[in-house]
Structures are given as structure tokens and as C-alpha cells.
Design a protein around this motif. Structure first.
Motif, PDB file in Angstrom:
ATOM      1  N   LEU A 361     -14.491   8.526   0.509  1.00 26.94           N
ATOM      2  CA  LEU A 361     -13.774   9.769   0.783  1.00 26.94           C
ATOM      3  C   LEU A 361     -12.903  10.160  -0.407  1.00 26.94           C
ATOM      4  O   LEU A 361     -12.936  11.317  -0.865  1.00 26.94           O
ATOM      5  N   TYR A 362     -12.115   9.192  -0.909  1.00 31.51           N
ATOM      6  CA  TYR A 362     -11.251   9.483  -2.049  1.00 31.51           C
ATOM      7  C   TYR A 362     -12.062   9.874  -3.285  1.00 31.51           C
ATOM      8  O   TYR A 362     -11.725  10.825  -4.005  1.00 31.51           O
ATOM      9  N   THR A 363     -13.131   9.146  -3.537  1.00 26.61           N
ATOM     10  CA  THR A 363     -13.989   9.458  -4.691  1.00 26.61           C
ATOM     11  C   THR A 363     -14.588  10.846  -4.542  1.00 26.61           C
ATOM     12  O   THR A 363     -14.660  11.625  -5.503  1.00 26.61           O
ATOM     13  N   GLY A 364     -15.012  11.189  -3.326  1.00 27.22           N
ATOM     14  CA  GLY A 364     -15.580  12.510  -3.082  1.00 27.22           C
ATOM     15  C   GLY A 364     -14.580  13.624  -3.313  1.00 27.22           C
ATOM     16  O   GLY A 364     -14.914  14.673  -3.884  1.00 27.22           O
ATOM     17  N   TRP A 365     -13.341  13.414  -2.867  1.00 27.07           N
ATOM     18  CA  TRP A 365     -12.307  14.422  -3.113  1.00 27.07           C
ATOM     19  C   TRP A 365     -12.117  14.647  -4.614  1.00 27.07           C
ATOM     20  O   TRP A 365     -11.987  15.787  -5.061  1.00 27.07           O
TER      21      TRP A 365
END
Length: 463
Positions: A361-365
Motif C-alpha cells: 500500500l505504501y509503495t503504491g501510494w
């Protein structure tokens, strides 16, 4: 020392503590701590009638003082300094007029940049030679601490005394642009336990810190001490302040920097408009004297302020403390802010993020959200590359192959201390390059005028 002499020593020390209200502002507070309600009427000798009771009472107080001052003050040493300082003060300064002026003059004599051309030169010289405690003399001059044999009674105006002492120290330290590295005066002003002991403790710390940063050569030693105590932990990765769970849209990413114990620490926050704001801080970890872990976090604007010769403000940096982790791969870092701040949060409870879905999720953001980096122009790259040190010069490779910046050791106080392995090199920020001497917080922009100002040349060989 015989038992009789030891008993006399403890009796004298306990009487001084009681009569001078050194540790507690009132006799009632001291009596409550000692669980003896008759000290005010019967005195120390009658209340602690055996050598064992005298020794035990003093050791209890010594432990209390150690706790109050975070291990900075040993009560027996303090009392020996107190007696010695009072003897000198009583013999030489007791009836002097303009005591505040003398206090300021004494500080200027004993601390950088050392104003020694004064009428009382010989008197101050004797004070230094005899290793008299300057903080004690200062506080006696300002009537914030009474004589060693005082019997003035309870303290009723400690807040006013703090204000007066801090006002003088602010005036004295005001010309040191580096002094705000540790806002020790602010911490002293906001001390909740305003006693003579804590005032002495704060004054001692303020003057020690000032001495460390008032001269570049002292700064080098302070920087070397910090570097020696650097702690390198395996903390690269994602962290958040909600127990490692996806409870809100704020998180941290920590990356290793060049030096062990140095990191870049970026705080991300995603808003409702799918905009991801990131601010990259510099993080240093080192071991404190008591074994705890200290985190020093620097705002990206801080270096810009130092380049401009400005003092650090509250928002430029912060100090946090936590217990030393049991291993080098901690899962939690529950930091607490050490000093007062109107900008930085009190607690920074970091938890390592290990859940795969949360990491994705963090990487995608980071990959998909609109990026907002309000301080991007202050992000920097530092290349430590001190190439050679000769008897008279330092050499740093220039941008052009085969050329070096030849820097005279006489260009700046303390350059003669620099050695291979120090953080000396070139820093690049906002399309500008600076010769950087990190131990001195000195940044020289690589322009013709600035290089000329320091006598720096570009040469093709090492001489």
C-alpha cells in the motif's frame, strides 16, 4: 579517614543542605523526604544521632540528587565545590558593588572568546587557577544561592531567581549563533522543580554547552564525541505511529545514509485529494552517557539556515530519547522529546511495518499519488572526500578531474585538527555546491568570491 571524621563530614554536609535549602525549597519538604519532622527544631546531630544514621541520611539524599539531575551531579562532589566556592567568594567578592556586572565580566573572562583585558584580571585568574566553580560564584553574585553556612530559611522567590539568572545567561550567550543547537535555556526556564540545586544544574549545563560550541575548535571535539557514540541500527524501511497497522495515512520511510548511525527519514502524509506530501529529515542516532538511545532529527531547512549563518530555531531540529534496543533490528522505537518545543510532537512512537499488504500500500501510494515535496530544494547530497592532509593544507578533489581545492589550515580556527576520515567534502543542494566541514558546521559555497575569502585555490597537484 576515621569514623569520627567521617561522621563530622556527613553532619556538616547535612547541616549545609538543610540550612541553605540547597535541594528543597523548604525545611518541611526536606523533613518529609527524610521522614523526620524535627530537623527544624532539633538539628541534624540530634535527629541522626549515630554515624550509621548520618551516613544513611546523606546517601539517601545523594540518590535523590542523582535522580533529579539524571546522573549529572554527585552530591558529595557538589558540596565540596560549594564550600570551596563560598570561601573564595566570601574572601574576594562578598562586598563588591555591581555584582551583576562582575558576574557578566567573570563569564566573559572564563568562557570563549575570553575577554582577559579587565581590571580584575588577577582575581579571575586566581579563580581559574584554584578551579573554583564558576556556576557557584555566578549564582552567589546574583544572590540565587546563599553562603555555605547560610541560615536564611525557606526559599520564597525561586521563579524570580530563575528569570534573573537566565536573563543574564541569554545576554552572555546571545552572540553565539550555534548555541541554539541545544535550547538549554528554554529547558531551564520551564523546569518544574525550581530549586537551588536544579538552578545550579541548569547553569552548569548551559555553560558547558556554550563552551562546546562557542569556538570552532571546541565544536570539533563535541562532534568527535558524538561520532564516537554513534549507534547504527538496522532500521531501513517503513514505519508508522499506529502500531504497524493501516489506521491512518501517515507513515515514515527510513533510509541509510553514508555514515553509520546516520539516516534520511521521510515523513509521508496522503490527503483526501490523493496527494502525497513528503518531507525528508536527517536522523542521527547515538548513545547517551546513561546508555539510552538519542535521536537527533534535523529539518531540511536547517542546513540552509547554517549556510546563511543563522541560529537554529525551534523548528530546525529536535532531540528524542528512548531505551537502547536489545538488538540491532528493533521493531519498536518509543521516542520521547527531550526538550520543550512548540513545533515537534512530544512522543514519536515508531513501529516497524512488516505486513506485506501494508508495505504494498505504501509503495503504491509513492508510485501512484500526486507527489508534493515542499522542501525538495533543500534536499542535499554529501560526498565526504578529503583526499590529503599536509602540514599546512587540506585537499579536496574538485569537479574537474586532476584538480583539487587547496585549503589553508589557517583559513578557519580548528582546521589544524582535521584528519582523514572526518566529514569533509562537497555538499550539493539546490543547484549549488559547498565545501563542507561537518564537524564545524561550516559550508563554503564554491564561488570565486567565497573561495578567495578563505584563501582557497584550485591546484593540479598535492604539495
Amino acid at each position: 579517614m576515621t569514623m569520627t571524621h567521617e561522621s563530622q563530614k556527613y553532619e556538616e554536609w547535612l547541616a549545609t543542605i538543610a540550612n541553605s535549602r540547597l535541594i528543597y525549597n523548604t525545611m518541611a519538604e526536606l523533613e518529609e523526604m527524610m521522614d523526620n519532622r524535627s530537623i527544624h527544631s532539633n538539628g541534624i546531630k540530634r535527629c541522626f544521632s549515630t554515624p550509621q544514621k548520618l551516613r544513611s541520611a546523606f546517601r539517601d539524599l545523594k540518590v535523590e540528587v542523582d535522580l533529579m539531575t539524571n546522573g549529572q551531579i554527585a552530591l558529595d562532589t557538589l558540596l565540596m565545590q560549594y564550600r570551596k566556592a563560598w570561601t573564595f567568594f566570601h574572601e574576594n567578592l562578598y562586598r563588591r558593588t555591581a555584582p551583576e556586572q562582575i558576574a557578566f565580566e567573570l563569564l566573559a573572562y572564563c568562557y570563549p572568546p575570553y575577554q582577559r583585558d579587565v581590571k580584575k584580571h588577577r582575581l579571575y585568574e586566581q579563580l581559574v587557577e584554584q578551579k573554583i566553580s564558576v556556576p557557584f560564584i555566578l549564582l552567589m553574585l546574583l544572590k540565587a544561592i546563599p553562603g555555605y553556612d547560610s541560615k536564611e530559611g525557606d526559599v520564597i522567590d525561586m521563579p524570580r531567581q530563575y528569570e534573573k539568572v537566565m536573563a543574564l545567561l541569554e545576554q552572555f550567550t546571545g552572540n553565539c549563533t550555534l548555541f541554539q543547537l541545544l535550547p538549554a535555556i528554554t529547558r531551564a526556564k520551564e523546569e518544574s522543580n525550581k530549586t537551588r540545586l536544579m538552578l545550579f544544574s541548569h547553569v552548569s549545563q548551559i555553560l558547558d554547552i556554550y563552551e562546546s560550541y562557542a569556538r570552532p575548535v571546541n565544536m570539533y571535539d563535541a562532534s568527535a564525541d558524538m561520532k564516537m557514540n554513534r549507534v547504527h541500527l538496522d532500521i531501513a524501511g517503513y514505519w508508522n505511529e499506529c502500531g504497524g497497522q493501516p489506521l491512518h495515512t501517515r507513515f515514515w520511510q527510513i533510509e541509510n545514509a553514508l555514515d553509520a548511525g546516520t539516516y534520511f527519514m521521510t515523513h509521508y502524509r496522503k490527503d483526501a485529494d490523493n496527494k502525497l506530501t513528503g518531507i525528508r529529515y536527517t536522523l542521527l542516532l547515538f548513545r547517551a552517557a546513561d546508555g539510552s538511545l538519542i535521536a537527533y532529527i534535523q529539518h531540511p531547512e536547517a542546513i540552509c539556515h547554517r549556510i546563511a549563518g543563522l541560529s537554529y530555531g525551534d523548528g530546525d531540529h529536535v532531540w528524542y530519547r528512548t531505551g537502547m534496543p536489545d538488538d540491532a533490528h528493533p521493531e519498536h522505537l518509543p521516542f520521547q522529546r527531550m526538550l520543550h518545543s512548540c513545533v515537534w510532537q512530544q512522543d514519536l512512537n515508531l513501529t516497524r511495518c512488516t505486513d506485506e499488504k501494508l508495505l504494498e500500500l505504501y509503495t503504491g501510494w509513492k508510485e501512484q499519488c500526486i507527489s508534493n515535496q515542499p522542501y525538495r530544494q533543500y534536499e542535499y547530497t554529501f560526498f565526504p572526500n578529503l583526499y590529503a592532509v599536509t602540514a599546512t593544507h587540506l585537499y579536496i578533489p574538485a569537479e574537474k578531474d586532476g584538480e583539487y581545492y587547496k585549503i589553508p589550515k589557517s583559513a578557519y580556527e580548528g582546521f589544524d585538527r582535521i584528519q582523514i576520515g572526518d566529514d569533509v567534502g562537497i555538499l550539493q543542494m539546490n543547484d549549488k555546491s559547498y565545501l563542507t566541514f561537518d564537524e564545524f558546521l561550516l559550508y563554503i559555497e564554491i564561488t570565486e568570491s567565497e573561495l578567495s575569502r578563505y584563501g582557497i585555490e584550485t591546484v593540479g597537484s598535492i604539495e
